[in-house]
Design a protein around this motif. Sequence first.
Motif, PDB file in Angstrom:
ATOM      1  N   ILE A  43      -1.073  36.929 -30.963  1.00  0.00           N
ATOM      2  CA  ILE A  43      -0.635  35.976 -29.937  1.00  0.00           C
ATOM      3  C   ILE A  43       0.599  36.443 -29.192  1.00  0.00           C
ATOM      4  CG2 ILE A  43      -1.625  34.015 -31.176  1.00  0.00           C
ATOM      5  CD1 ILE A  43       1.224  33.315 -32.083  1.00  0.00           C
ATOM      6  N   TRP A  44       1.271  37.461 -29.730  1.00  0.00           N
ATOM      7  CA  TRP A  44       2.488  37.970 -29.082  1.00  0.00           C
ATOM      8  C   TRP A  44       2.159  39.004 -28.009  1.00  0.00           C
ATOM      9  CZ3 TRP A  44       5.915  34.681 -30.543  1.00  0.00           C
ATOM     10  CH2 TRP A  44       5.887  34.161 -31.844  1.00  0.00           C
ATOM     11  N   ASN A  45       0.930  39.443 -27.954  1.00  0.00           N
ATOM     12  CA  ASN A  45       0.544  40.494 -27.012  1.00  0.00           C
ATOM     13  C   ASN A  45       0.234  39.898 -25.648  1.00  0.00           C
ATOM     14  OD1 ASN A  45      -0.159  42.987 -25.960  1.00  0.00           O
ATOM     15  ND2 ASN A  45      -2.293  42.825 -26.652  1.00  0.00           N
ATOM     16  N   ILE A  46       1.251  39.374 -25.000  1.00  0.00           N
ATOM     17  CA  ILE A  46       1.103  38.816 -23.659  1.00  0.00           C
ATOM     18  C   ILE A  46       2.114  39.483 -22.728  1.00  0.00           C
ATOM     19  CG2 ILE A  46       0.233  36.598 -24.452  1.00  0.00           C
ATOM     20  CD1 ILE A  46       2.964  35.408 -24.051  1.00  0.00           C
ATOM     21  N   TYR A  47       1.804  39.448 -21.463  1.00  0.00           N
ATOM     22  CA  TYR A  47       2.647  40.079 -20.452  1.00  0.00           C
ATOM     23  C   TYR A  47       4.057  39.494 -20.513  1.00  0.00           C
ATOM     24  CZ  TYR A  47       3.993  41.725 -15.756  1.00  0.00           C
ATOM     25  OH  TYR A  47       4.615  42.324 -14.675  1.00  0.00           O
ATOM     26  N   GLU A  48       5.058  40.354 -20.575  1.00  0.00           N
ATOM     27  CA  GLU A  48       6.438  39.936 -20.830  1.00  0.00           C
ATOM     28  C   GLU A  48       7.033  39.029 -19.757  1.00  0.00           C
ATOM     29  OE1 GLU A  48       6.364  44.274 -19.388  1.00  0.00           O
ATOM     30  OE2 GLU A  48       5.338  43.067 -20.895  1.00  0.00           O
ATOM     31  N   LEU A  49       6.445  39.011 -18.560  1.00  0.00           N
ATOM     32  CA  LEU A  49       6.981  38.161 -17.505  1.00  0.00           C
ATOM     33  C   LEU A  49       6.929  36.685 -17.870  1.00  0.00           C
ATOM     34  CD1 LEU A  49       8.002  37.454 -14.706  1.00  0.00           C
ATOM     35  CD2 LEU A  49       5.715  37.867 -13.794  1.00  0.00           C
ATOM     36  N   LEU A  50       5.820  36.226 -18.458  1.00  0.00           N
ATOM     37  CA  LEU A  50       5.642  34.805 -18.746  1.00  0.00           C
ATOM     38  C   LEU A  50       6.700  34.268 -19.714  1.00  0.00           C
ATOM     39  CD1 LEU A  50       4.087  32.196 -18.398  1.00  0.00           C
ATOM     40  CD2 LEU A  50       2.474  32.973 -20.150  1.00  0.00           C
ATOM     41  N   PRO A  51       6.869  34.826 -20.916  1.00  0.00           N
ATOM     42  CA  PRO A  51       7.892  34.287 -21.815  1.00  0.00           C
ATOM     43  C   PRO A  51       9.313  34.461 -21.279  1.00  0.00           C
ATOM     44  CG  PRO A  51       6.954  36.315 -22.708  1.00  0.00           C
ATOM     45  CD  PRO A  51       6.094  35.909 -21.559  1.00  0.00           C
ATOM     46  N   ALA A  52       9.584  35.577 -20.630  1.00  0.00           N
ATOM     47  CA  ALA A  52      10.925  35.810 -20.097  1.00  0.00           C
ATOM     48  C   ALA A  52      11.246  34.817 -18.982  1.00  0.00           C
ATOM     49  CB  ALA A  52      11.046  37.244 -19.580  1.00  0.00           C
ATOM     50  N   PHE A  53      10.267  34.496 -18.151  1.00  0.00           N
ATOM     51  CA  PHE A  53      10.460  33.519 -17.069  1.00  0.00           C
ATOM     52  C   PHE A  53      10.766  32.139 -17.636  1.00  0.00           C
ATOM     53  CE2 PHE A  53       9.240  30.596 -13.735  1.00  0.00           C
ATOM     54  CZ  PHE A  53       9.551  31.249 -12.552  1.00  0.00           C
TER      55      PHE A  53
END
Length: 511
Positions: A469-479
């Motif tokens: 579940i952590w393998n997502i594009y870094e833009l979304l969580p950082a935003f």
Amino acid sequence: MTSAQICIMIAIIVYLIGMIYIGFRCSKKNNSTDDFYLGGRKLGPFVTAMSAEASDMSSWLLMGLPGVAYLTGISDAGWTAIGLAAGTYINWLIVAKRIRRYTHTCNNSITIPSFFSNRYRDEKKMLQVIAAIFIVIFFIPYTASGFAACGKLFSSLFGVKYLTAMIISAIVIVAYTTLGGFLAASTTDFIQSIIMSVALIVVLIFGVETAGGIGAVIHNASELPGYLSMTLSYDVNTGKAAPYSALTIVSTAAWGLGYFGMPHILLRFMAIEDEKKLKLSRRVATIWVVISLFVAVFIGVIGYTMSKVGALEMLTGSNSETIIVKISALLSQHGVIFALLAGVILAGILASTMSTSDSQLLAASSAVSSDILGAFRKDSSNKNGSMAAARITLLVISVVAAFIARNPDSSVFAIVSFAWAGFGAAFGPVVLFSLFWKRTNKWGALAGMVCGGSMVFIWKYLIRPLGGIWNIYELLPAFLIACAAIVIVSLLTPKPSKEIEEEFDRVAQMK
């Protein structure tokens, strides 16, 4: 060199000379740093629209997106395109007019970092300097990726050494940008967007005809499991369909969030001469983006069928990103006229790269000369000195970017993805809250910028490798983390001064 290669070379040389000529003409209109970095806020609606989108898409539109579709089908490329199309429209709809008004009201801010400091009355220029540092961090390697893409294109076409091709490309980009500044970059971007459009249309028509028609394209693609599905993807390693989860869909579509923080796109909003024409610009930009993204994805599918029927070799790995180059080479074998058309297509790829690199160079150089050095410069009345500093800074940054791009094996699109996330997370939330939430203060903006920019690194290199579940594009969580930081810190610290609140209300009430 074959006759086809000579025709392609002629088309590209004519294009490059034209770009430098535009830079020379525009250089006569730069009388101040305001002109050099923002064109004196004199852009027309069509130039505003098309230069914004051309500077955004880069070679990713003509190489990366078709390459992804060619290898894995339409799901990954399709959801990315949907996210980008939605992000484009929303950015034009809610941000364009407000940031045009606000930057003009806030001491005529000509860069995004200076707007942050002016917006929050940051006399120590902390916001301005930190924002400028983030721009340099993300834009220098971004610019290097553009230089590298140009070098690889020329090297593969004409058999010249990569380093020589890359340096020549960099010199041309730097020449017209240094001469003409923002106005030259925007004007050439407008022309480059037209060339990119022609390239997409020609490749689409020729590709469909060579593949045997639309029916043959759909039939061959549908034979691969999950290839034409938006909820599955084709796994090239196993030859089977792989699930494309809801989380992956959201993560991929989150590319659209990046638009709110792209300095080179926001500058186009700030530079339009008449804000009433932004509505026309929004329509033009959105239509062009939607059509271009759809065609780029479909070209990847067409390319697969062309390989399947034997018109092209089967491409694997990163070589799939050269699908349009391969189609152009095939087109050039059908006579002089078609060879010149192939030259136009390849000039389109070059244009897509150059249109982004010139904007990145301007944004990065303005971050150093105007925002970092300007924060410590007491005398801002020396226009000639400021212009000289602007041009010298641009040249220095170009040299550093070219040095980074010297390795022919350097990754282009991984850097683009990472830099896009960096700008989207570091600046996007701050821009939105600065424009639409009166309670935001200097400390909240600073916290959002630092948290967003830092989390891109943390998520990319520490969290995402955990997989699952952590393998997502870094833009979304950082935003999202940046948004939370802005709200929490702003509420825990003193509210903005009466002067800042009155200015916010004044801008909000403008008709």
